[in-house]
Design an enzyme around this catalytic site. Structure first.
Site, PDB file in Angstrom:
ATOM      1  N   LYS A   1      35.373  -8.831  -0.173  1.00 21.00           N
ATOM      2  CA  LYS A   1      35.106  -7.893   1.001  1.00 21.00           C
ATOM      3  C   LYS A   1      35.842  -6.484   0.969  1.00 21.00           C
ATOM      4  O   LYS A   1      35.910  -5.746   1.732  1.00 21.00           O
ATOM      5  CB  LYS A   1      35.582  -8.498   2.461  1.00 21.00           C
TER       6      LYS A   1
ATOM      7  N   HIS B   1      35.956 -16.136  13.589  1.00 23.75           N
ATOM      8  CA  HIS B   1      34.857 -16.360  12.630  1.00 23.75           C
ATOM      9  C   HIS B   1      35.075 -18.222  12.333  1.00 23.75           C
ATOM     10  O   HIS B   1      36.171 -18.684  12.619  1.00 23.75           O
ATOM     11  CB  HIS B   1      35.120 -15.996  11.280  1.00 23.75           C
TER      12      HIS B   1
ATOM     13  N   GLN C   1      38.116  -8.886   7.280  1.00 18.32           N
ATOM     14  CA  GLN C   1      37.572  -7.562   7.517  1.00 18.32           C
ATOM     15  C   GLN C   1      38.684  -6.419   7.538  1.00 18.32           C
ATOM     16  O   GLN C   1      38.199  -5.435   7.729  1.00 18.32           O
ATOM     17  CB  GLN C   1      36.830  -7.591   8.866  1.00 18.32           C
TER      18      GLN C   1
ATOM     19  N   ASP D   1      43.815 -13.571  10.274  1.00 22.82           N
ATOM     20  CA  ASP D   1      42.462 -13.541   9.157  1.00 22.82           C
ATOM     21  C   ASP D   1      42.334 -12.139   8.863  1.00 22.82           C
ATOM     22  O   ASP D   1      41.909 -11.380   9.902  1.00 22.82           O
ATOM     23  CB  ASP D   1      41.573 -14.529  10.047  1.00 22.82           C
TER      24      ASP D   1
ATOM     25  N   CYS E   1      28.590 -16.350  11.709  1.00 25.49           N
ATOM     26  CA  CYS E   1      29.492 -17.161  11.729  1.00 25.49           C
ATOM     27  C   CYS E   1      30.316 -17.212  13.038  1.00 25.49           C
ATOM     28  O   CYS E   1      31.577 -17.275  12.864  1.00 25.49           O
ATOM     29  CB  CYS E   1      30.289 -17.242  10.685  1.00 25.49           C
TER      30      CYS E   1
HETATM   31  N1  C6P Z   1      32.432 -12.881   6.983  1.00 20.47           N
HETATM   32  C1  C6P Z   1      30.342 -11.846   7.560  1.00 20.47           C
HETATM   33  O1  C6P Z   1      28.989 -11.505   7.094  1.00 20.47           O
HETATM   34  P1  C6P Z   1      34.911 -15.846   3.188  1.00 20.47           P
HETATM   35  O2  C6P Z   1      33.665 -16.520   3.206  1.00 20.47           O
HETATM   36  O3  C6P Z   1      35.858 -17.091   2.962  1.00 20.47           O
HETATM   37  O4  C6P Z   1      35.043 -15.015   2.002  1.00 20.47           O
HETATM   38  O5  C6P Z   1      35.218 -15.344   4.485  1.00 20.47           O
HETATM   39  C2  C6P Z   1      35.315 -15.947   5.599  1.00 20.47           C
HETATM   40  C3  C6P Z   1      35.080 -14.970   6.905  1.00 20.47           C
HETATM   41  C4  C6P Z   1      36.553 -15.040   7.687  1.00 20.47           C
HETATM   42  N2  C6P Z   1      36.869 -14.273   8.503  1.00 20.47           N
HETATM   43  C5  C6P Z   1      36.298 -13.169   9.024  1.00 20.47           C
HETATM   44  C6  C6P Z   1      36.550 -12.241  10.089  1.00 20.47           C
HETATM   45  C7  C6P Z   1      34.835 -13.020   8.230  1.00 20.47           C
HETATM   46  O6  C6P Z   1      34.293 -11.895   8.640  1.00 20.47           O
HETATM   47  C8  C6P Z   1      34.719 -13.911   7.113  1.00 20.47           C
HETATM   48  C9  C6P Z   1      33.429 -13.595   6.466  1.00 20.47           C
HETATM   49  C10 C6P Z   1      31.076 -12.614   6.555  1.00 20.47           C
HETATM   50  O7  C6P Z   1      30.824 -11.402   8.595  1.00 20.47           O
HETATM   51  C11 C6P Z   1      30.275 -13.784   5.996  1.00 20.47           C
HETATM   52  S1  C6P Z   1      29.938 -14.925   7.296  1.00 20.47           S
END
Ligand code: C6P
Length: 407
Positions: A226, A122, A203, A200, A364
């Site tokens: 999430k 991401h 998910q 990371d 992203c």
């Molecule tokens: N993915 C998606 O629709 P934040 O925005 O900081 O809470 O998370 C960022 C992020 C980092 N790593 C992974 C693997 C992610 O999936 C995400 C966020 C969302 O897939 C928003 S782009």
């Protein structure tokens, strides 16, 4: 096993019509919905306990501080950290990675050092490292993704994990592919070569059990929103020996031991990383989300997610006008696809007219999308309250969209 129909009663937002049809919410990888227990925890906090933490000597401040620190201990237990001092509250995954980049990596990496990432990261596990690489003269390397995003090139990983790589930062579950990386194996390999690791877990944190001591990672980050928790709150786990030596990133109130005009001393970790008034309410709400998920059982959630993903894969692979990205088997709870001759944004907009919430775009993951030869894709992502009937609705709607465009 999960009774999704019954669990839906815990989520008031799901019981509504969108464009005259029952809402089918399949955008859970972007953010999940919140159960009543989380909503009520936030409501209770603001009605009864709201105050600032760590400074007041009055009843409400004491209550707020206790609830906030309880959420930290709850998080340590949730991921089996050795101590609550290894838990830093952040705004989310993105901020956690930026904190590690601007503190640990800024202090420890020197020009010529390398950071290993994968091609499926991401943007939040890519751009912070690009910014740091520019400032410090570092090089980024990437473990390649194999055809159609079915897996990473593990042979390449083996040869890339070597000096001058100092950090391996990788995604546990890809938000675009549903690919599940063997995080434990990746960490073991990195550790045997003296390389620091960051996972990371955006998910995975709310979708399966996570045990940082079993994974044997150095850093792990995730977001509350999430995993049935509030937005604006997240977690950075850091191994105690590392956090202790790291410099603060943000300076301000709450994080100092003593301040002088010329210089200051800092509180020990995790407090030296939490400058300013923290997001107290949402940290407490995140603790309530963890209680909710553990009541259901994260093993059960993982099974349910994967069963829905396998069912969706089987259903959608019968639609010969779709190209599905990512692995055929062992897929986490999401499915991403490209419809022949129809832009992903059109797919998502028309699905919305049937009450089905999807996500469309590059998720992203722009470099990955380019590598897979498509600027955009549509994604359905599942959680504990989704059902096979909803997957059937999705398949029907995709049929209708294709018909509409071939008329
Ligand atoms: N993915 C998606 O629709 P934040 O925005 O900081 O809470 O998370 C960022 C992020 C980092 N790593 C992974 C693997 C992610 O999936 C995400 C966020 C969302 O897939 C928003 S782009």
């Amino acid at each position: 096993m999960i009774n999704a129909e019954q669990l839906r009663n815990d989520f008031p937002i799901l019981h509504q019509q969108v464009n005259g049809r029952p809402l089918v919410y399949l955008d859970n990888a972007a953010t999940t919905q919140k159960p009543l227990s989380v909503i009520e925890t936030l409501d209770h906090y603001y009605r009864k306990d709201n105050s600032n933490v760590h400074r007041g000597l009055h009843e409400l401040s004491n209550r707020a501080t206790e609830a906030y620190e309880h959420a930290r201990r709850r998080t340590a237990q949730f991921i089996n950290a050795a101590s609550a001092d290894e838990i830093v509250f952040t705004r989310g995954t993105t901020e956690g990675i930026n904190l590690v980049a601007n503190s640990w990596a800024f202090d420890n990496l020197k020009p010529g050092d390398e950071i290993l990432l994968t091609e499926v990261e991401h943007h939040s596990n890519l751009v912070p490292w690009q910014l740091l690489a520019q400032r410090k003269g570092l090089k980024l390397r990437f473990v390649p993704a194999l055809a159609n995003g079915e897996s990473l090139d593990l042979a390449a990983l083996d040869s890339l994990l070597a000096p001058p790589v100092k950090l391996f930062a990788f995604v546990h579950i890809s938000n675009t592919l549903g690919l599940i990386n063997d995080a434990k194996q990746f960490c073991a390999l990195a550790k045997s070569r003296g390389i620091t690791t960051l996972i990371d877990a955006a998910q995975s944190s709310g979708h399966r059990p996570l045990d940082v001591r079993d994974l044997d990672c150095d850093f792990l980050v995730f977001s509350g929103h999430k995993m049935a928790g509030p937005t604006g709150i997240g977690i950075l786990y850091g191994r105690a020996e590392l956090l202790e030596k790291m410099s603060p990133w943000h300076g301000g109130g709450e994080m100092i031991a003593a301040a002088n005009y010329e210089s200051s001393t800092y509180k020990p970790a995790p407090h030296k990383f939490e400058a300013g008034t923290p997001n107290i309410a949402d940290a407490i709400g995140l603790g309530a989300a963890m209680d909710y998920l553990d009541k259901i059982g994260r093993d059960n959630i993982a099974k349910h997610d994967m069963e829905l993903a396998a069912y969706a894969y089987e259903k959608l692979s019968q639609l010969d006008f779709l190209r599905i990205l990512g692995p055929k088997t062992n897929r986490a709870g999401l499915i991403t696809f490209v419809m022949d001759g129809v832009h992903a944004h059109d797919v998502v907009e028309i699905a919305n007219t049937y009450g089905v919430a999807l996500r469309g775009g590059h998720h992203c993951n722009q470099p990955l999308m380019k590598k897979l030869g498509t600027p955009a894709s549509a994604r359905a992502s599942f959680y504990l309250y989704n059902t096979k009937t909803e997957v059937d609705r999705l398949a029907e709607v995709l049929h209708k969209i294709k018909e509409y465009f071939t008329r």
